[in-house]
Design a protein around this motif. Structure first.
Motif, PDB file in Angstrom:
ATOM      1  N   SER A  38      -1.566  -4.639 -31.997  1.00 11.59           N
ATOM      2  CA  SER A  38      -0.792  -3.794 -31.082  1.00 11.59           C
ATOM      3  C   SER A  38      -1.662  -3.459 -29.876  1.00 11.59           C
ATOM      4  O   SER A  38      -2.898  -3.414 -29.993  1.00 11.59           O
ATOM      5  N   PRO A  39      -1.057  -3.216 -28.711  1.00 12.67           N
ATOM      6  CA  PRO A  39      -1.837  -2.949 -27.496  1.00 12.67           C
ATOM      7  C   PRO A  39      -2.763  -1.749 -27.651  1.00 12.67           C
ATOM      8  O   PRO A  39      -3.872  -1.754 -27.109  1.00 12.67           O
ATOM      9  N   GLU A  40      -2.358  -0.740 -28.442  1.00 12.94           N
ATOM     10  CA  GLU A  40      -3.191   0.472 -28.574  1.00 12.94           C
ATOM     11  C   GLU A  40      -4.579   0.154 -29.132  1.00 12.94           C
ATOM     12  O   GLU A  40      -5.534   0.882 -28.893  1.00 12.94           O
ATOM     13  N   GLN A  41      -4.664  -0.931 -29.890  1.00 11.48           N
ATOM     14  CA  GLN A  41      -5.959  -1.239 -30.505  1.00 11.48           C
ATOM     15  C   GLN A  41      -6.977  -1.791 -29.502  1.00 11.48           C
ATOM     16  O   GLN A  41      -8.164  -1.827 -29.786  1.00 11.48           O
ATOM     17  N   PHE A  42      -6.496  -2.213 -28.337  1.00  8.25           N
ATOM     18  CA  PHE A  42      -7.403  -2.796 -27.338  1.00  8.25           C
ATOM     19  C   PHE A  42      -8.054  -1.652 -26.554  1.00  8.25           C
ATOM     20  O   PHE A  42      -7.800  -1.451 -25.371  1.00  8.25           O
ATOM     21  N   THR A  43      -8.910  -0.902 -27.223  1.00  5.03           N
ATOM     22  CA  THR A  43      -9.416   0.331 -26.616  1.00  5.03           C
ATOM     23  C   THR A  43     -10.389   0.071 -25.464  1.00  5.03           C
ATOM     24  O   THR A  43     -10.664   0.971 -24.682  1.00  5.03           O
ATOM     25  N   THR A  44     -10.895  -1.171 -25.351  1.00  4.15           N
ATOM     26  CA  THR A  44     -11.808  -1.436 -24.229  1.00  4.15           C
ATOM     27  C   THR A  44     -11.031  -1.721 -22.940  1.00  4.15           C
ATOM     28  O   THR A  44     -11.625  -1.825 -21.869  1.00  4.15           O
ATOM     29  N   LEU A  45      -9.708  -1.822 -23.051  1.00  2.02           N
ATOM     30  CA  LEU A  45      -8.910  -2.100 -21.854  1.00  2.02           C
ATOM     31  C   LEU A  45      -8.419  -0.786 -21.234  1.00  2.02           C
ATOM     32  O   LEU A  45      -8.173   0.183 -21.955  1.00  2.02           O
ATOM     33  N   PRO A  46      -8.253  -0.783 -19.906  1.00  2.59           N
ATOM     34  CA  PRO A  46      -7.702   0.429 -19.291  1.00  2.59           C
ATOM     35  C   PRO A  46      -6.273   0.694 -19.786  1.00  2.59           C
ATOM     36  O   PRO A  46      -5.551  -0.253 -20.124  1.00  2.59           O
ATOM     37  N   LYS A  47      -5.917   1.950 -19.779  1.00  2.00           N
ATOM     38  CA  LYS A  47      -4.608   2.357 -20.293  1.00  2.00           C
ATOM     39  C   LYS A  47      -3.480   1.639 -19.558  1.00  2.00           C
ATOM     40  O   LYS A  47      -2.485   1.206 -20.165  1.00  2.00           O
ATOM     41  N   SER A  48      -3.653   1.502 -18.242  1.00  2.00           N
ATOM     42  CA  SER A  48      -2.586   0.868 -17.448  1.00  2.00           C
ATOM     43  C   SER A  48      -2.331  -0.566 -17.916  1.00  2.00           C
ATOM     44  O   SER A  48      -1.184  -1.022 -17.980  1.00  2.00           O
ATOM     45  N   LEU A  49      -3.385  -1.247 -18.270  1.00  2.00           N
ATOM     46  CA  LEU A  49      -3.215  -2.635 -18.739  1.00  2.00           C
ATOM     47  C   LEU A  49      -2.574  -2.655 -20.131  1.00  2.00           C
ATOM     48  O   LEU A  49      -1.706  -3.484 -20.416  1.00  2.00           O
ATOM     49  N   ARG A  50      -2.974  -1.738 -20.960  1.00  2.00           N
ATOM     50  CA  ARG A  50      -2.351  -1.666 -22.291  1.00  2.00           C
ATOM     51  C   ARG A  50      -0.859  -1.401 -22.172  1.00  2.00           C
ATOM     52  O   ARG A  50      -0.049  -1.965 -22.905  1.00  2.00           O
TER      53      ARG A  50
END
Ligand code: SAH
Ligand code: SF4
Length: 363
Positions: free
Chosen positions: A39-51
């Motif tokens: 899920s996108p939430e798990q990509f914590t190294t990415l900025p919120k806007s990208l998630r």
């Protein structure tokens, strides 16, 4: 858009269109295929806007779990997935070896240890919803053809189980294309799925850990040979004279046994890889010593082995499974004639884990 449908160049160009820096593609790829995020939430190294953009644009799970079943000994899990268009597909996890061996495995362990024979975790996955080939003994054949799966829908079946196993510190060790459908009837998507899972910057699943099983589509066997892939190839033979095979497998009208075997010789010549022949043992039909001798004489000289599996009974076919004793005689007869043979007792019979059987029962 299903995120697993994207190959790396397409993911890269999509992110470029979104005006994201190039390294984001790599982060997402690693998140998907190395960390097994779902899920996108798990990509914590990415900025919120990208998630958020990922949430808007991508789906991570292309199907819902309609039903799953564990065999009584817990070694086998079969899952029936429902696709958004209502089609049903199946994927099965088979655990071999002592289950106690596996939880000790950590991500830090060497691949060879993680994926050793003792700890095998084999997935049997689908390439199509239904199948057009109409083999009379096969539950999927009895359902008929629904549609091809996309490469992402094939990849997602592997990711589903990989994510599940990860929770127990376990890993997938083998993937066989022996679920629903004929992989060579959906050639491009099947190969794209293999390439995506094989990518060394991603899931890095070795080509030799895949096995494609085909009903015997001759042009595709030759194409596969030309591509010199390291993927294992299995041919569903089941009969050694054309009339008998045509009765069981209508495809044999088009591609006769000798044409299939010639294509197999070509495959072995091109790849130097041993080929497997699958043989569903049907009591009194194709399990006699005479047939085993005939089979051996046909296969002589070909680098191959025979995988014989007692028939899994299905509603639409009244053949019976060969018992262990007859199966052993079949094996011995083949081996005396110089053809290696293994008898594979079907797994998960108590959960209808034969291909297509769960979908047939739930549609
Ligand atoms: N379409 C491909 C792969 C899916 S079927 C193929 O036919 O090879 C996977 C294997 O299961 C094939 O060898 C197929 O012949 C075999 N099979 C299908 N129905 C079966 C049944 N009822 N009992 C035993 N084997 C079966
Ligand atoms: Fe299709 Fe394979 Fe079943 Fe034949 S055995 S109908 S090719 S899935």
């Amino acid at each position: 858009m299903l995120i697993y449908d994207l190959d790396y160049p397409t993911l890269t160009s999509t992110l470029k269109e979104w005006n994201e820096p190039a390294y984001r593609a790599k982060q997402i790829w690693q998140g998907l295929y190395q960390h097994l995020y779902n899920s996108p939430e798990q990509f914590t190294t990415l900025p919120k806007s990208l998630r958020e953009k990922m949430t808007e644009n991508f789906t991570f799970m292309p199907f819902s779990v309609k039903v799953y079943q564990d065999s009584s000994d817990k070694s086998t899990r079969k899952t029936l997935f429902e696709l958004p268009d209502g089609n049903l597909i199946e994927a099965v996890l088979m655990r071999y070896g002592d289950p106690a061996d596996n939880p000790q495995i950590t991500a830090a362990a060497p691949q060879s240890m993680m994926r050793g024979a003792k700890n095998r975790r084999t997935l049997c996955i689908s390439t199509q919803a239904g199948c057009a080939m109409g083999c009379v003994f096969c539950a999927t054949g009895q359902l008929g053809y629904k549609r091809n799966l996309s490469s992402g829908e094939i990849v997602a079946q592997v990711m589903y189980y990989a994510q599940m196993l990860k929770e127990h510190n376990e890993v997938v060790s083998n993937v066989v294309f022996m679920g629903m459908g004929e992989p060579f009837h959906n050639y491009d998507n099947t190969m794209a799925a293999i390439d995506r899972l094989n990518d060394s910057d991603g899931y890095n699943f070795g080509a030799r850990r895949f096995t494609i099983s085909t009903v015997g589509l001759v042009p595709q066997i030759r194409r596969f040979a030309d591509e010199k892939r390291q993927v294992n190839l299995a041919i569903s033979l089941h009969a050694i004279d054309d009339d008998a095979r045509t009765e069981m497998m209508p495809v044999n009208k088009r591609y006769k046994i000798d044409d299939v075997l010639e294509a197999c010789e070509y495959y072995v010549a091109m790849t130097s890889r041993r080929i497997t022949f699958e043989w569903a043992l049907i009591n009194g039909v194709n399990d006699t010593p005479e047939i085993a001798k005939k089979l051996a004489s046909k296969l002589r000289g070909l680098m191959c082995h025979v995988n014989a599996i007692p028939l899994n009974p299905t509603a639409g076919f009244d053949g019976k499974a060969t018992d262990r004793q007859r199966a052993d005689v079949f094996k011995e007869t083949l081996e005396q004639a110089g053809i290696p043979c293994t008898i594979r007792m079907r797994r998960g019979i108590d959960i209808n884990a034969g291909c297509g059987q769960l979908a047939g029962a739930n549609s």
